[in-house]
Design an enzyme around this catalytic site. Structure first.
Site, PDB file in Angstrom:
ATOM      1  N   CYS A  70       0.740  -1.279  -0.033  1.00 24.85           N
ATOM      2  CA  CYS A  70      -0.190  -0.013  -0.226  1.00 24.85           C
ATOM      3  C   CYS A  70       0.811   1.095   0.111  1.00 24.85           C
ATOM      4  O   CYS A  70       0.436   2.292  -0.649  1.00 24.85           O
ATOM      5  CB  CYS A  70      -0.973   0.046   0.995  1.00 24.85           C
ATOM      6  SG  CYS A  70      -0.192  -0.057   2.928  1.00 24.85           S
ATOM      7  N   CYS A 126      -3.498  -2.294  -1.142  1.00 26.35           N
ATOM      8  CA  CYS A 126      -2.573  -3.283  -0.590  1.00 26.35           C
ATOM      9  C   CYS A 126      -2.432  -4.383  -1.654  1.00 26.35           C
ATOM     10  O   CYS A 126      -1.701  -5.581  -1.185  1.00 26.35           O
ATOM     11  CB  CYS A 126      -3.037  -3.941   0.634  1.00 26.35           C
ATOM     12  SG  CYS A 126      -3.307  -2.679   2.187  1.00 26.35           S
ATOM     13  N   LYS A 177      -7.368  -8.387  10.905  1.00 28.19           N
ATOM     14  CA  LYS A 177      -6.809  -7.284  10.580  1.00 28.19           C
ATOM     15  C   LYS A 177      -8.368  -6.672  10.232  1.00 28.19           C
ATOM     16  O   LYS A 177      -8.691  -7.048   9.129  1.00 28.19           O
ATOM     17  CB  LYS A 177      -5.888  -6.918   9.576  1.00 28.19           C
ATOM     18  CG  LYS A 177      -5.469  -5.347   9.340  1.00 28.19           C
ATOM     19  CD  LYS A 177      -4.550  -5.250   8.441  1.00 28.19           C
ATOM     20  CE  LYS A 177      -4.137  -3.758   8.017  1.00 28.19           C
ATOM     21  NZ  LYS A 177      -2.979  -3.428   7.307  1.00 28.19           N
ATOM     22  N   ARG A 233     -10.742  -0.157   2.112  1.00 24.64           N
ATOM     23  CA  ARG A 233     -10.111  -1.474   2.068  1.00 24.64           C
ATOM     24  C   ARG A 233     -10.934  -2.457   2.588  1.00 24.64           C
ATOM     25  O   ARG A 233     -10.680  -3.650   3.026  1.00 24.64           O
ATOM     26  CB  ARG A 233      -8.796  -1.499   3.006  1.00 24.64           C
ATOM     27  CG  ARG A 233      -7.825  -0.575   2.299  1.00 24.64           C
ATOM     28  CD  ARG A 233      -6.359  -0.391   2.790  1.00 24.64           C
ATOM     29  NE  ARG A 233      -5.606   0.328   2.157  1.00 24.64           N
ATOM     30  CZ  ARG A 233      -4.760   1.227   2.724  1.00 24.64           C
ATOM     31  NH1 ARG A 233      -4.580   1.584   4.030  1.00 24.64           N
ATOM     32  NH2 ARG A 233      -3.899   1.981   2.113  1.00 24.64           N
ATOM     33  N   LYS A 245      -4.997  -6.805  14.989  1.00 22.52           N
ATOM     34  CA  LYS A 245      -4.962  -5.434  14.690  1.00 22.52           C
ATOM     35  C   LYS A 245      -6.541  -4.723  14.354  1.00 22.52           C
ATOM     36  O   LYS A 245      -7.068  -5.192  13.354  1.00 22.52           O
ATOM     37  CB  LYS A 245      -3.950  -5.035  13.680  1.00 22.52           C
ATOM     38  CG  LYS A 245      -3.908  -3.418  13.212  1.00 22.52           C
ATOM     39  CD  LYS A 245      -2.888  -3.454  11.953  1.00 22.52           C
ATOM     40  CE  LYS A 245      -2.816  -2.016  11.746  1.00 22.52           C
ATOM     41  NZ  LYS A 245      -1.810  -1.715  10.582  1.00 22.52           N
TER      42      LYS A 245
END
Length: 325
Positions: A123, A131, A196, A218, A249
């Protein structure tokens, strides 16, 4: 009162030494991983406006940063690159002289005992900010894996101790594991961003890494914040594909997910204490609304209590100073 029966839990809280004696969760400098943003050129130590205390640094300032970490007994760093050129496939991510590759070589030459983790994504390097490779407005999963794997191999060749892919393409752990093995790096572990979420807590990071998407978002490859079972499926896939660490995350708003992942999978668990979580506390502390030291150590300890073995955090330097005291 003589007939009342109850437990006297306060007996174990009476003094500092008593509380320390029975403390269940411990936070150490060894638990901390410091993120560093490395930029092209010379003479750059650029403050990130939305992340007080965090800088983009060029390679000539990198030595100073690493010396400070070693002095603070921080043993691990994760490297993010900010290139000066971008293109549609992110070719600077897998170039042998890419900014991350050069930074990794320099750190390992100067401080071979430091554990150097390379963030592995496209990214920051793509002109569209996604990404993976974009074709007709869609993220091409399998083509993206080819370039992500090339990136991982060049990072390992540069001396990275751990590869940390953060792209959230399907099959990225399997592809990277195969690529590393075929290149002779079967001993290099993969620290997967297994869970994530498509979170609103990432904004300041995108300022630091210059990685905001130029169109859309995203959510087609990062996870829906409302989902719990999906996190388990994602983590299970990465375990089966050969991951050596699992990252959750963000960390703070997903402590329940961290605990469940830790309970289900017998791998080291990494919490990513992300930029938005960092910046909110910094802003509140600068306004005198909170005690920064107390709230940061409480927050990081909560991540350990939720199951984290390691914590990636922009507070690593501050926390290490407080812990060393």
């Amino acid at each position: 009162m003589q007939d009342i029966q109850f437990k006297r839990h306060r007996r174990l809280r009476r003094t500092d030494s008593m509380r320390a004696l029975v403390r269940e969760t411990h936070l150490r400098t060894d638990d901390l991983i410091y993120p560093i943003f490395v930029v092209e050129g010379e003479g750059h130590k650029n403050p990130v406006a939305s992340m007080p205390g965090v800088h983009q640094v060029s390679l000539d300032y990198l030595t100073e940063e690493m010396n400070e970490l070693v002095h603070l007994n921080i043993r691990s760093v994760i490297v993010f690159g900010v290139p000066n050129e971008k293109d549609e496939i992110g070719s600077k991510a897998f170039h042998e002289e890419g900014i991350v590759q050069r930074a990794v070589r320099q750190i390992k030459e100067e401080h071979p005992a430091l554990t150097v983790i390379a963030d592995t994504c496209l990214c920051q390097y793509t002109d569209h900010g996604h990404c993976g490779v974009v074709r007709d407005g869609e993220i091409e999963n399998d083509e993206s894996l080819e370039y992500i794997t090339k990136t991982a191999v060049t990072q390992a060749e540069a001396g990275a101790d751990i590869i940390a892919p953060s792209n959230m393409m399907d099959g990225f752990v399997a592809a990277i594991r195969q690529g590393l093995d075929e290149a002779g790096f079967s001993n290099i572990p993969v620290m997967s961003y297994a869970v994530k979420y498509a979170s609103s807590f990432y904004g300041p990071f995108r300022d630091a890494a210059h990685s905001s998407p130029q169109f859309g978002d995203r959510r087609a490859y990062q996870m829906d914040p409302a989902n719990r079972l999906e996190a388990i499926r994602e983590a299970e896939s990465d375990v089966n594909e050969g991951a050596d660490f699992l990252i959750v995350k963000p960390a703070l708003a997903y402590l329940d997910i961290m605990r469940e992942v830790k309970d289900r999978f017998n791998l080291p668990l990494v919490a990513y204490n992300v930029s938005g979580e960092y910046s909110m506390i910094k802003a509140a502390a600068q306004n005198g609304w909170v005690n920064e030291q107390e709230i940061v150590l409480e927050k990081l300890t909560a991540m350990k209590r939720a199951g984290a073995d390691l914590i990636i955090t922009y507070f690593a330097k501050d926390a290490a100073k407080w812990l060393n005291q």
